[in-house]
Write an enzyme that holds these catalytic residues in place. Structure first.
Site, PDB file in Angstrom:
ATOM      1  N   TYR A   1      44.740  -9.598  36.389  1.00 37.48           N
ATOM      2  CA  TYR A   1      43.525 -10.163  36.975  1.00 37.48           C
ATOM      3  C   TYR A   1      43.130  -9.377  38.226  1.00 37.48           C
ATOM      4  CZ  TYR A   1      39.990 -13.411  38.468  1.00 37.48           C
ATOM      5  OH  TYR A   1      38.800 -13.952  38.823  1.00 37.48           O
TER       6      TYR A   1
ATOM      7  N   PHE B   1      10.172  -8.198  25.263  1.00 30.73           N
ATOM      8  CA  PHE B   1      10.326  -7.280  24.125  1.00 30.73           C
ATOM      9  C   PHE B   1      11.589  -7.533  23.309  1.00 30.73           C
ATOM     10  CE2 PHE B   1      13.529  -4.686  26.241  1.00 30.73           C
ATOM     11  CZ  PHE B   1      13.285  -4.963  27.566  1.00 30.73           C
TER      12      PHE B   1
ATOM     13  N   PHE C   1      11.797   0.572  35.345  1.00 30.59           N
ATOM     14  CA  PHE C   1      12.585   0.289  34.154  1.00 30.59           C
ATOM     15  C   PHE C   1      12.643  -1.229  34.021  1.00 30.59           C
ATOM     16  CE2 PHE C   1      16.264  -0.646  31.569  1.00 30.59           C
ATOM     17  CZ  PHE C   1      15.866   0.023  30.428  1.00 30.59           C
ATOM     18  N   THR C   2      12.670  -1.703  32.773  1.00 31.74           N
ATOM     19  CA  THR C   2      12.519  -3.144  32.505  1.00 31.74           C
ATOM     20  C   THR C   2      13.464  -4.029  33.329  1.00 31.74           C
ATOM     21  OG1 THR C   2      13.992  -2.819  30.620  1.00 31.74           O
ATOM     22  CG2 THR C   2      11.627  -2.788  30.165  1.00 31.74           C
TER      23      THR C   2
ATOM     24  N   ARG D   1       8.142   0.858  23.291  1.00 35.37           N
ATOM     25  CA  ARG D   1       8.120   1.057  24.742  1.00 35.37           C
ATOM     26  C   ARG D   1       6.651   1.182  25.127  1.00 35.37           C
ATOM     27  NH1 ARG D   1      13.363   0.116  27.068  1.00 35.37           N
ATOM     28  NH2 ARG D   1      12.379  -1.820  26.482  1.00 35.37           N
TER      29      ARG D   1
ATOM     30  N   LYS E   1      25.642   4.587  28.773  1.00 44.26           N
ATOM     31  CA  LYS E   1      24.910   5.789  28.357  1.00 44.26           C
ATOM     32  C   LYS E   1      25.790   7.022  28.600  1.00 44.26           C
ATOM     33  CE  LYS E   1      21.464   2.667  28.929  1.00 44.26           C
ATOM     34  NZ  LYS E   1      21.699   1.283  29.341  1.00 44.26           N
TER      35      LYS E   1
ATOM     36  N   ASP F   1      19.304   5.404  40.274  1.00 44.74           N
ATOM     37  CA  ASP F   1      19.705   4.826  38.998  1.00 44.74           C
ATOM     38  C   ASP F   1      20.373   5.975  38.240  1.00 44.74           C
ATOM     39  OD1 ASP F   1      20.017   4.008  36.403  1.00 44.74           O
ATOM     40  OD2 ASP F   1      18.136   2.911  36.302  1.00 44.74           O
TER      41      ASP F   1
HETATM   42  N1  F0G Z   1      18.578   1.784  34.006  1.00 50.34           N
HETATM   43  C1  F0G Z   1      18.177   2.534  32.978  1.00 50.34           C
HETATM   44  C2  F0G Z   1      17.445   3.827  33.240  1.00 50.34           C
HETATM   45  C3  F0G Z   1      18.416   2.118  31.666  1.00 50.34           C
HETATM   46  O1  F0G Z   1      18.006   2.874  30.662  1.00 50.34           O
HETATM   47  C4  F0G Z   1      19.104   0.895  31.451  1.00 50.34           C
HETATM   48  C5  F0G Z   1      19.341   0.407  30.116  1.00 50.34           C
HETATM   49  C6  F0G Z   1      19.517   0.149  32.562  1.00 50.34           C
HETATM   50  C7  F0G Z   1      19.244   0.630  33.819  1.00 50.34           C
HETATM   51  C8  F0G Z   1      20.218  -1.169  32.410  1.00 50.34           C
HETATM   52  O2  F0G Z   1      21.511  -0.996  31.966  1.00 50.34           O
HETATM   53  O3  F0G Z   1      21.570  -2.048  29.688  1.00 50.34           O
HETATM   54  O4  F0G Z   1      23.657  -1.521  30.944  1.00 50.34           O
HETATM   55  O5  F0G Z   1      22.203  -3.378  31.669  1.00 50.34           O
HETATM   56  N2  F0G Z   1      18.760   0.869  29.116  1.00 50.34           N
HETATM   57  C9  F0G Z   1      18.981   0.507  27.740  1.00 50.34           C
HETATM   58  C10 F0G Z   1      18.040   1.288  26.881  1.00 50.34           C
HETATM   59  C11 F0G Z   1      18.967  -0.956  27.475  1.00 50.34           C
HETATM   60  O6  F0G Z   1      18.029   1.023  25.666  1.00 50.34           O
HETATM   61  O7  F0G Z   1      17.340   2.178  27.371  1.00 50.34           O
HETATM   62  P1  F0G Z   1      22.264  -2.045  31.014  1.00 50.34           P
END
Ligand code: F0G
Length: 461
Positions: A75, A452, A127-128, A385, A261, A218
């Protein structure tokens, strides 16, 4: 006639295989209807070639799998945490590390810790998840990317760059004290995986420091960005991707990271920084939302795989193959004049649905439909997108209407071969020939956050 190109092949060989299911067109028509024309709602089993995302879909190496057996599932104080911390220091250069279950866990904690209600947050395109966490923390996102990024046809070697004039104007208008920080995403996912130059990053850092504004990177796909710098920016051609990557990070104060990624794993992320006070706050917050500060929602084995992935991902042959594979796919489409975002990004190809389906108005979700049609045609899964991903303006409630209305075809790392890419490209090209037959969509269910992922649609008859 195309010149005969020199053959190339994947820098790995296959040790374990995962069978994929072949389906009929009728089967897929039914599947997409049941999924409300949203590729996120398809069952993965029903997908032939899955280009939905490169996030968490990577194939791990034998070295990483071996590391999984060395998970220290204590832990507190897991040895895998300390190894990950060492590697973050070595390859990213930040002093302090807080692991999180994935990128948005890091974004959540950083946003809540740093943003004061009503403050602005600058960024090179949204970014979303990043923007949503900034908004949930009371911040207001302001896009300061160069104009070229919003134009799919504009050719620029560093189309993800921050527009320094836009950033400076924001500082002058709102006052530096009202800007929580600037987020630099490199490369810029929503702009088509477009990179940021080292020079631009240096200038952003200098301008931000002049006004005492924090720079947050990021770092999700920053290794791909470093590869682009090596290939395109003067003075970096003889540096290793690892050196460039670390230098780039040095122009930021903190980073949020989705390990899913670059780091060749299926789960994991972190937030890292150089300021001890910020670290203390983040470390305290992680125990509320993710888990103890030495695991942050991850198993010990996941931290080990991520630390090992860091070492592999930065090897020149791996990162250059990664980006070149995407370029190969983009060349296949460009030869047939398929409208795509140019130049090719590091992780994905983006079909320009606005041009592809130029008879479908944006309010009838052309990119959403194109992703659905591609699935029906061949079982290839991409994602929207465009207007659906862009969500609504929190103040007016109206759709955000981005200039970019795209379908992303994203390449998981080390998963698909050149033959898979040929099949996927063929399907896009066939679909383009029949493009005039396509009809638009109507949204019939809309969730309040990140719509989305779960929105549902019907075809307008
Ligand atoms: N920043 C970027 C540039 C991303 O592409 C993503 C995730 C995140 C932050 C968030 O990270 O998913 O680990 O919580 N992108 C994925 C995509 C979901 O399909 O582009 P996460």
């Amino acid at each position: 006639m195309m010149e005969k190109r020199k053959p190339w092949a994947e820098p790995y060989k296959i040790k374990v295989v995962e069978p994929v299911k072949m389906t009929t067109r009728e089967y897929r028509e039914k599947a997409i209807e049941e999924a409300g024309y949203n590729t996120f709602l398809l069952r993965s089993e029903d997908v032939y070639i899955d280009l939905l995302t490169d996030s968490g879909t990577n194939a791990m190496s034998d070295y990483q799998w071996a590391g999984m057996m060395l998970g220290d599932e204590a832990y507190a104080g897991s040895k895998n945490y300390y190894y990950l911390e060492d590697n973050v220091r070595k390859y990213y250069g930040y002093k302090y590390l807080v692991p999180t279950h994935q990128g948005r866990g890091a974004e959540h904690m950083l946003s809540q810790t740093v943003i004061k209600k009503g403050q602005f947050v600058a960024g090179n395109m949204y970014f979303t998840t990043t923007r949503l966490h900034q908004e949930l923390a009371g911040g207001k996102f302001v896009d300061v990317i160069i104009d070229e990024a919003h134009d799919p046809d504009a050719i620029h070697p560093f189309k993800g760059n921050v527009d320094l004039d836009k950033f400076e104007k924001l500082i002058k208008e709102k006052g530096a004290e009202n800007i929580a920080y600037i987020t630099v995403g490199a490369p810029v996912n929503m702009a088509g995986g477009q990179p940021v130059s080292m020079e631009n990053m240096k200038q952003v850092h200098a301008l931000a420091k002049k006004h005492n504004i924090m720079v947050v990177l990021d770092a999700t796909r920053n290794m791909e960005n470093a590869y682009f710098i090596q290939q395109r920016e003067k003075g970096y051609e003889n540096k290793t991707v690892a050196e460039i990557h670390k230098e780039f990070c040095s122009y930021s104060d903190a980073a949020t990271m989705s390990g899913k990624k670059d780091l060749l794993v299926n789960i994991g992320g972190f937030v890292a920084c150089n300021d001890y006070d910020l670290f203390q706050k983040l470390r305290n917050m992680v125990v509320v939302y993710e888990g103890l500060h030495t695991y942050g929602g991850l198993a010990g084995r996941d931290m080990e795989a991520m630390a090992r992935g860091m070492e592999e991902a930065l090897q020149e042959e791996n990162i250059s193959f990664r980006v070149k594979q995407v370029k190969y796919f983009s060349d296949l489409l460009e030869e047939e004049n398929i409208p795509i975002v140019k130049p090719a990004g590091g992780h994905a190809i983006f079909l320009n649905a606005r041009k592809f389906y130029d008879h479908i108005p944006q309010d009838e979700f052309p990119a959403q439909k194109l992703a659905a049609d591609l699935y029906v045609d061949s079982g290839v899964r991409g994602m929207e997108r465009g207007i659906v991903s862009a969500g609504r303006n929190p103040e007016t409630g109206d759709h955000n209407r981005p200039k970019l209305e795209l379908v992303r075809l994203t390449f998981p790392r080390r998963v698909y071969t050149q033959a898979h890419l040929d099949v996927a490209a063929y399907s896009v090209i066939e679909l383009y020939k029949k493009r005039h037959q396509a009809k638009g969509l109507r949204m019939v269910y809309e969730p309040p956050y990140l719509r989305f992922f779960q929105a549902r649609f019907e075809v307008i008859k």
